[in-house]
Design a protein around this motif. Structure first.
Motif, PDB file in Angstrom:
ATOM      1  N   ARG A  33      25.300 -43.068  -2.706  1.00 51.83           N
ATOM      2  CA  ARG A  33      25.880 -44.300  -2.146  1.00 51.83           C
ATOM      3  C   ARG A  33      27.227 -44.512  -2.815  1.00 51.83           C
ATOM      4  O   ARG A  33      27.311 -44.606  -4.041  1.00 51.83           O
ATOM      5  CB  ARG A  33      24.965 -45.501  -2.408  1.00 51.83           C
ATOM      6  CG  ARG A  33      25.488 -46.815  -1.815  1.00 51.83           C
ATOM      7  CD  ARG A  33      24.611 -47.988  -2.239  1.00 51.83           C
ATOM      8  NE  ARG A  33      24.988 -49.230  -1.596  1.00 51.83           N
ATOM      9  CZ  ARG A  33      25.980 -50.035  -2.007  1.00 51.83           C
ATOM     10  NH1 ARG A  33      26.697 -49.685  -3.086  1.00 51.83           N
ATOM     11  NH2 ARG A  33      26.257 -51.151  -1.375  1.00 51.83           N
ATOM     12  N   CYS A  80      26.236 -38.738   1.988  1.00 55.30           N
ATOM     13  CA  CYS A  80      26.833 -39.950   1.418  1.00 55.30           C
ATOM     14  C   CYS A  80      26.709 -41.141   2.369  1.00 55.30           C
ATOM     15  O   CYS A  80      27.079 -41.042   3.539  1.00 55.30           O
ATOM     16  CB  CYS A  80      28.305 -39.728   1.108  1.00 55.30           C
ATOM     17  SG  CYS A  80      28.619 -38.465  -0.125  1.00 55.30           S
ATOM     18  N   ARG A  81      26.218 -42.236   1.843  1.00 52.14           N
ATOM     19  CA  ARG A  81      26.289 -43.514   2.563  1.00 52.14           C
ATOM     20  C   ARG A  81      27.531 -44.224   2.042  1.00 52.14           C
ATOM     21  O   ARG A  81      27.571 -44.679   0.896  1.00 52.14           O
ATOM     22  CB  ARG A  81      25.029 -44.346   2.319  1.00 52.14           C
ATOM     23  CG  ARG A  81      25.071 -45.710   3.000  1.00 52.14           C
ATOM     24  CD  ARG A  81      23.690 -46.311   3.133  1.00 52.14           C
ATOM     25  NE  ARG A  81      22.843 -45.485   3.991  1.00 52.14           N
ATOM     26  CZ  ARG A  81      21.657 -45.888   4.450  1.00 52.14           C
ATOM     27  NH1 ARG A  81      21.188 -47.083   4.147  1.00 52.14           N
ATOM     28  NH2 ARG A  81      20.933 -45.084   5.215  1.00 52.14           N
TER      29      ARG A  81
END
Length: 212
Positions: A33, A80-81
């Motif tokens: 994140r 990936c956020r």
């Protein structure tokens, strides 16, 4: 989807009462994140906002890839956020392009593939609430309430109490019975929800009027 390194732990007994535990990040897949402040994206005018946002996301992916390399993570794929934060004068344009091709972005670094799993828009428009609040139109009245929520005090507390009562009535409806209870007992989550919703509504009102 849990972010961070994954893998077994190496536990060493160093002596009486002395134990050392070290994680060995062997998992080939990793979730991360990352936050991307969009306050300055597109500010210099060299790129349109949509292209500037794509460039900023690519730079963030490269940063994640280099970070994995530096820590020796074994992951070959990193999802990936990307959470957009900050306040941008181009927020309406940035919000329109979120998910429109950006979630297909990826970067390869040292044999590691870093991809966008999701883009979350937690950014907001850069609005001059003080100036807007001088008016008596719907945007002006909404700006006045947002300023009260930001300042805190009795006026904010009254708005939060009213919102809590309305939200509890909605949460009590049968359609929402199976959902986890909303955090309505604490003032801060309610205040933040009001600020987010209020800013989004104000941005849309101004867009309808053709205001900057």
């Amino acid at each position: 989807g849990e972010p961070g390194a994954h893998g077994p732990w190496l536990v060493e007994a160093l002596g009486p009462g002395q134990v050392k535990a070290t994680q060995v990040p062997l998992a080939p897949l990793r979730y991360a994140r990352v936050e991307l402040d969009v306050s300055g994206v597109g500010a210099n005018g060299t790129l349109p906002p949509d292209a500037a946002l794509e460039s900023a996301v690519q730079a963030k992916l490269a940063e994640v890839a280099e970070g994995c390399e530096a820590t020796g993570a074994a992951a070959r794929v990193v999802l990936c956020r990307v959470v957009l934060t900050g306040r941008s004068p181009h927020h309406a344009e940035l919000a329109r392009v979120v998910g429109q091709g950006l979630e297909a972005l990826q970067r390869t670094h040292a044999g590691r593939l870093v991809c966008v799993e999701k883009i979350v828009d937690d950014a907001a428009a850069a609005l001059d609430l003080e100036t807007l609040a001088r008016g008596t139109s719907p945007p002006g009245l909404l700006a006045q309430r947002l300023l009260k929520l930001e300042a805190g005090g009795d006026a904010a507390a009254a708005l939060i109490r009213d919102a809590r009562a309305r939200l509890r009535a909605v949460a009590a409806q049968p359609a929402f019975a199976e959902l986890d209870a909303a955090p309505l007992d604490d003032d801060e989550p309610v205040r933040q929800a009001l600020l987010r919703a209020g800013r989004e509504a104000l941005e849309r009102l101004l867009a309808q009027k053709g205001s900057p």
